[in-house]
Design a protein around this motif. Structure first.
Motif, PDB file in Angstrom:
ATOM      1  N   TYR A 294      -7.961  79.465  -3.134  1.00  0.00           N
ATOM      2  CA  TYR A 294      -8.252  79.645  -1.705  1.00  0.00           C
ATOM      3  C   TYR A 294      -9.601  80.349  -1.516  1.00  0.00           C
ATOM      4  O   TYR A 294     -10.195  80.277  -0.449  1.00  0.00           O
ATOM      5  CB  TYR A 294      -7.139  80.464  -1.012  1.00  0.00           C
ATOM      6  CG  TYR A 294      -5.864  79.674  -0.804  1.00  0.00           C
ATOM      7  CD1 TYR A 294      -4.995  79.443  -1.858  1.00  0.00           C
ATOM      8  CD2 TYR A 294      -5.527  79.155   0.437  1.00  0.00           C
ATOM      9  CE1 TYR A 294      -3.827  78.716  -1.688  1.00  0.00           C
ATOM     10  CE2 TYR A 294      -4.358  78.431   0.615  1.00  0.00           C
ATOM     11  CZ  TYR A 294      -3.513  78.212  -0.442  1.00  0.00           C
ATOM     12  OH  TYR A 294      -2.355  77.484  -0.271  1.00  0.00           O
ATOM     13  N   LYS A 295     -10.017  81.031  -2.575  1.00  0.00           N
ATOM     14  CA  LYS A 295     -11.276  81.776  -2.499  1.00  0.00           C
ATOM     15  C   LYS A 295     -12.431  80.879  -2.033  1.00  0.00           C
ATOM     16  O   LYS A 295     -13.288  81.289  -1.255  1.00  0.00           O
ATOM     17  CB  LYS A 295     -11.575  82.351  -3.883  1.00  0.00           C
ATOM     18  CG  LYS A 295     -12.763  83.242  -3.913  1.00  0.00           C
ATOM     19  CD  LYS A 295     -12.914  83.847  -5.262  1.00  0.00           C
ATOM     20  CE  LYS A 295     -14.176  84.702  -5.259  1.00  0.00           C
ATOM     21  NZ  LYS A 295     -14.459  85.170  -6.598  1.00  0.00           N
ATOM     22  N   LYS A 296     -12.424  79.636  -2.539  1.00  0.00           N
ATOM     23  CA  LYS A 296     -13.511  78.710  -2.181  1.00  0.00           C
ATOM     24  C   LYS A 296     -13.605  78.552  -0.666  1.00  0.00           C
ATOM     25  O   LYS A 296     -14.679  78.474  -0.097  1.00  0.00           O
ATOM     26  CB  LYS A 296     -13.193  77.317  -2.747  1.00  0.00           C
ATOM     27  CG  LYS A 296     -13.347  77.190  -4.217  1.00  0.00           C
ATOM     28  CD  LYS A 296     -13.096  75.736  -4.599  1.00  0.00           C
ATOM     29  CE  LYS A 296     -12.507  75.686  -5.983  1.00  0.00           C
ATOM     30  NZ  LYS A 296     -11.773  74.463  -6.264  1.00  0.00           N
ATOM     31  N   LEU A 297     -12.452  78.479  -0.039  1.00  0.00           N
ATOM     32  CA  LEU A 297     -12.440  78.261   1.412  1.00  0.00           C
ATOM     33  C   LEU A 297     -12.685  79.569   2.157  1.00  0.00           C
ATOM     34  O   LEU A 297     -13.374  79.592   3.175  1.00  0.00           O
ATOM     35  CB  LEU A 297     -11.107  77.639   1.833  1.00  0.00           C
ATOM     36  CG  LEU A 297     -10.820  76.271   1.188  1.00  0.00           C
ATOM     37  CD1 LEU A 297      -9.420  75.780   1.519  1.00  0.00           C
ATOM     38  CD2 LEU A 297     -11.846  75.236   1.643  1.00  0.00           C
ATOM     39  N   ILE A 298     -12.167  80.650   1.590  1.00  0.00           N
ATOM     40  CA  ILE A 298     -12.357  81.951   2.248  1.00  0.00           C
ATOM     41  C   ILE A 298     -13.845  82.315   2.245  1.00  0.00           C
ATOM     42  O   ILE A 298     -14.375  82.858   3.209  1.00  0.00           O
ATOM     43  CB  ILE A 298     -11.511  83.044   1.557  1.00  0.00           C
ATOM     44  CG1 ILE A 298     -10.023  82.712   1.712  1.00  0.00           C
ATOM     45  CG2 ILE A 298     -11.800  84.426   2.135  1.00  0.00           C
ATOM     46  CD1 ILE A 298      -9.075  83.578   0.917  1.00  0.00           C
ATOM     47  N   SER A 299     -14.518  81.940   1.161  1.00  0.00           N
ATOM     48  CA  SER A 299     -15.946  82.293   1.090  1.00  0.00           C
ATOM     49  C   SER A 299     -16.772  81.530   2.139  1.00  0.00           C
ATOM     50  O   SER A 299     -17.902  81.893   2.427  1.00  0.00           O
ATOM     51  CB  SER A 299     -16.490  82.051  -0.321  1.00  0.00           C
ATOM     52  OG  SER A 299     -16.429  80.672  -0.569  1.00  0.00           O
ATOM     53  N   LYS A 393      -3.672  89.413  -0.539  1.00  0.00           N
ATOM     54  CA  LYS A 393      -3.448  90.860  -0.453  1.00  0.00           C
ATOM     55  C   LYS A 393      -4.206  91.602  -1.539  1.00  0.00           C
ATOM     56  O   LYS A 393      -4.670  92.719  -1.337  1.00  0.00           O
ATOM     57  CB  LYS A 393      -1.958  91.175  -0.521  1.00  0.00           C
ATOM     58  CG  LYS A 393      -1.282  90.843   0.795  1.00  0.00           C
ATOM     59  CD  LYS A 393       0.113  91.411   0.906  1.00  0.00           C
ATOM     60  CE  LYS A 393       0.758  90.910   2.195  1.00  0.00           C
ATOM     61  NZ  LYS A 393       2.125  90.478   2.024  1.00  0.00           N
ATOM     62  N   GLU A 394      -4.320  90.967  -2.708  1.00  0.00           N
ATOM     63  CA  GLU A 394      -5.032  91.644  -3.799  1.00  0.00           C
ATOM     64  C   GLU A 394      -6.541  91.670  -3.567  1.00  0.00           C
ATOM     65  O   GLU A 394      -7.246  92.502  -4.101  1.00  0.00           O
ATOM     66  CB  GLU A 394      -4.755  90.918  -5.124  1.00  0.00           C
ATOM     67  CG  GLU A 394      -3.444  91.382  -5.748  1.00  0.00           C
ATOM     68  CD  GLU A 394      -2.912  90.384  -6.757  1.00  0.00           C
ATOM     69  OE1 GLU A 394      -3.716  89.625  -7.343  1.00  0.00           O
ATOM     70  OE2 GLU A 394      -1.675  90.345  -6.935  1.00  0.00           O
ATOM     71  N   ASN A 395      -7.045  90.734  -2.800  1.00  0.00           N
ATOM     72  CA  ASN A 395      -8.498  90.588  -2.700  1.00  0.00           C
ATOM     73  C   ASN A 395      -9.117  90.909  -1.352  1.00  0.00           C
ATOM     74  O   ASN A 395     -10.335  91.002  -1.250  1.00  0.00           O
ATOM     75  CB  ASN A 395      -8.900  89.174  -3.107  1.00  0.00           C
ATOM     76  CG  ASN A 395      -8.623  88.953  -4.579  1.00  0.00           C
ATOM     77  OD1 ASN A 395      -9.383  89.407  -5.422  1.00  0.00           O
ATOM     78  ND2 ASN A 395      -7.500  88.311  -4.877  1.00  0.00           N
ATOM     79  N   TYR A 396      -8.301  91.040  -0.321  1.00  0.00           N
ATOM     80  CA  TYR A 396      -8.870  91.260   1.008  1.00  0.00           C
ATOM     81  C   TYR A 396      -8.120  92.366   1.732  1.00  0.00           C
ATOM     82  O   TYR A 396      -6.918  92.520   1.541  1.00  0.00           O
ATOM     83  CB  TYR A 396      -8.814  89.968   1.846  1.00  0.00           C
ATOM     84  CG  TYR A 396      -9.507  88.818   1.147  1.00  0.00           C
ATOM     85  CD1 TYR A 396     -10.886  88.656   1.247  1.00  0.00           C
ATOM     86  CD2 TYR A 396      -8.789  87.943   0.342  1.00  0.00           C
ATOM     87  CE1 TYR A 396     -11.534  87.637   0.569  1.00  0.00           C
ATOM     88  CE2 TYR A 396      -9.430  86.918  -0.344  1.00  0.00           C
ATOM     89  CZ  TYR A 396     -10.798  86.771  -0.230  1.00  0.00           C
ATOM     90  OH  TYR A 396     -11.424  85.777  -0.914  1.00  0.00           O
TER      91      TYR A 396
END
Ligand code: GLC
Length: 673
Positions: A294-299, A393-396
């Motif tokens: 999901y990181k790709k989209l969150i970025s 939750k771990e990253n944001y």
């Protein structure tokens, strides 16, 4: 005070993670009223007992007279006789003088015959009796629900923007389509907080890819929309396209992250992208790995997602398609088929989708143990969501918006749900109304239906009446299928009336958000059946089309066509507020009893309970612009009205909830906090 007891059957084949509390007592025997013999649980019912529960399921709020199975299913038609929908919510509450509730903590299918075969008997069967039966006793049904909710843990809290109005449609293909929706909402002065990206935003329906021809400047596009207070919410499907060179596919293969067939090869099925493998979400490494994508989209600036097709839905498997085609080939010279052979031939194709036999051909590997998918089916969507949510939750620090189609109890801690592919049918509006309390009981507070209906063509009247109800549901999304009549609000005549309606939702935001926080923190219902609140009032026992919303108000939505009046029963004296718009309303004192009340199209009736109040603010076109501290209270000041207002920043995971005590001595009070 209610007490929970746990009775264990054979050991669960896998940890379900449905409960988090230890507020229960282990027991070796079931109580007298629960008979367990011949692989069946039986409970006798008295004629006046009301049976609530089963969360997302068809039919009424009272489940009596139906047979249901909890087996997460991709259901094209939500019919009265459909045994399952997308969620597996194994909770039943028998509301009577000595109420009792049951919860089956198992990953496998459970069938509930609630007075279908014998009207005064509940019969519960499982193919595999593994897991536990929790039974909860208490004097009061609401205490029982509360204790159960403590057992299963605190519900998901979305960011405040998740409470705004959301527009979706399967069929928005590119930037222009989305821009057009946003522009039209703006032109028509209709508030909007989110627009959804359905499967077309991807490159050939491949998860975590973007169709760059359709969305050449997605990052800037997202940023521009955010300035207006509008979020884009893309879909993520469970199936990963089989395509060499596609990173998600390659990584999944390399690390053995996909579900297997009986020979240990990746299991193959077909969904939107064509042939896919399903990530083995029950394997925590695989679910973490998928979550990290999901990181790709969150970025790109995206901060909300909808996880779909995660029952998992299967259109067909090559294996079963081959069987169907072979049967056709074999019959092609015998065109003179008898009707049974013809049905059998047709059935081969009709039963391609979501076939149980395919689920039985699929395997998970959990801690080196190979588990048949069918036995743990109900945990699949849950674990997809868990992986997504834990990654967030771990990253944001900020709360991520997340809804899922498939669910089971336990998943309510990680995301909300929408109720799947309903239709533009009046009966589905009614179903939506009746389902909400049952969803709340099993922890799904953040939920709502596709307002206006997903399949079939909606009329202006249906959309209006549906909005009049949905404006009280936490998830407030208008979504429809490709090929149906467009139901964005500006497509109907006189959009000004729709603008007024949506603005009423934004005006009510302080109350709705505060009540959501209370229901979450206090483990209470947001939508309470009248029978549970007014337990000594016989008249309330059968009412399913009026609901207590939060602590202060009752609603009585219209859910029938060509209707401008409805019957309303008031269990006590209330103050009726007739809203024609957020700042256009009148009030009337109503006495306890039976009423036949006029409700014109675009009117919303709210009944304020004695000593309670409703909070409103000046609506804006996005939640980001609302002032949640500048309030008007409409109060039923008989007796003096008091309200405990809960508010947080609407943004961060660990934000603190502030509590304000508000007292109103007059029917309308202006409050600046
Ligand atoms: C499923 C979803 C629906 C979505 C469609 C296309 O049917 O339930 O909401 O629009 O797939 O992605």
């Amino acid at each position: 005070m209610a007490i929970i007891y746990k009775y264990s059957f054979a050991k669960k084949i896998i940890e379900t993670n449905t409960i988090v509390g230890n507020n229960y007592n282990d027991v070796k025997e079931l109580p007298q009223e629960i008979i367990y013999e011949n692989n069946e649980i039986r409970i006798n019912l008295n004629p006046r007992d009301v049976v609530y529960g089963l969360g997302q399921s068809t039919r009424g709020m009272n489940k009596r007279g139906g047979i249901y199975s909890s087996f997460c299913s991709d259901v094209v038609m939500h019919l009265e006789e459909s045994p399952s929908l997308y969620g597996a919510h194994n909770f039943l509450l028998i509301h009577r003088d000595n109420p009792i509730a049951l919860f089956f903590d198992t990953p496998s299918k459970v069938t509930f015959d609630v007075g279908f075969t014998d009207s005064n008997l509940i019969r519960i069967t499982m193919e595999e009796w593994n897991g536990a039966c929790f039974f909860i006793k208490g004097e009061n049904s609401l205490d029982i629900i509360k204790e159960f909710r403590i057992l299963i843990g605190e519900s998901y809290l979305p960011p405040l923007y998740g409470f705004g109005y959301q527009q979706s449609r399967w069929g928005y293909k590119n930037e222009e389509d989305i821009k057009n929706v946003v522009d039209k909402y703006e032109e028509n002065d209709i508030p909007l907080d989110a627009v959804y990206l359905d499967i077309d935003y991807m490159e050939r329906f491949k998860d975590f890819t973007i169709n760059s021809e359709a969305f050449p400047n997605l990052k800037d596009f997202i940023a521009n929309l955010k300035q207006k207070g509008i979020h884009l919410i893309p879909i993520i499907d469970a199936g990963v396209k089989i395509e060499s060179g596609y990173d998600v596919y390659e990584e999944g293969i390399k690390n053995n992250y996909f579900c297997q067939d009986e020979n240990g090869n990746p299991f193959i099925a077909s969904v939107w992208p064509g042939l896919v493998h399903f990530p083995d979400f029950l394997n925590s490494n695989a679910s973490k790995w998928f979550g990290s994508h999901y990181k790709k989209l969150i970025s790109l600036g995206l901060d909300g997602f909808w996880n779909d097709m995660n029952e998992p839905a299967i259109f067909y498997t090559p294996k079963r398609l081959e069987i169907a085609i072979k049967a056709v080939k074999e019959t092609k010279d015998t065109l003179d088929l008898n009707v049974y052979d013809y049905w059998a031939l047709l059935g081969n194709f009709e039963k391609l989708a979501n076939n149980i036999l395919d689920y039985k051909d699929m395997y998970h590997v959990v801690e080196n143990k190979k588990l048949n998918h069918y036995d743990v089916h109900n945990l699949y969507g849950y674990n997809m969501v868990k992986g997504t949510s834990e990654y967030f939750k771990e990253n944001y620090k900020e709360r991520m918006f997340l809804i899922s189609r498939s669910s089971c109890i336990g998943m309510h801690r990680y995301s909300g749900i929408w109720t799947g592919d309903n239709r533009s049918w009046w009966s589905h509006l009614e179903l939506n109304i009746k389902m909400m309390p049952n969803l709340n009981m099993v922890g799904f507070l953040y939920s709502g239906a596709d307002t206006g209906g997903f399949g079939s063509d909606a009329t202006r009247e249906l959309v209006c009446r549906w909005l009049e109800f949905s404006l009280f549901t936490p998830l407030f999304r208008n979504h429809s299928s490709i090929g149906t009549r467009n139901q964005e609000l500006y497509n109907f005549s006189n959009p000004k009336e729709f603008s007024n309606l949506i603005k009423l939702r934004y005006a009510l935001m302080p109350y709705l958000y505060s009540e959501y926080l209370k229901a979450l923190k206090n483990n209470t219902l947001l939508f309470t059946p009248l029978a549970l609140k007014y337990q000594n009032d016989e008249c309330c026992l059968e009412i399913e089309d009026e609901l207590i919303v939060g602590d202060s108000i009752m609603i009585a939505p219209v859910y029938k066509p060509n209707t401008t009046k409805r019957y309303v029963y008031l269990p006590e004296d209330m103050l009726l507020v007739r809203f024609r718009g957020y700042n256009d309303y009148d009030t009337k004192k109503m006495s306890k009893g039976h009423h036949f009340i006029s409700v014109k199209l675009f009117e919303v009736l709210v009944f304020i309970l004695p000593g309670k109040m409703l909070l409103l603010t000046e609506p804006k076109n996005s939640t980001s612009k609302l002032n949640m501290l500048d309030l008007i209270a409409i109060a039923n000041v008989n007796p003096t009205a008091k309200y405990e207002y809960f508010l947080d920043d609407g943004k961060y995971i660990n934000s603190e909830i502030k509590k304000y005590e508000i007292v109103a001595n007059e029917e309308k009070t202006i409050i600046k906090l």
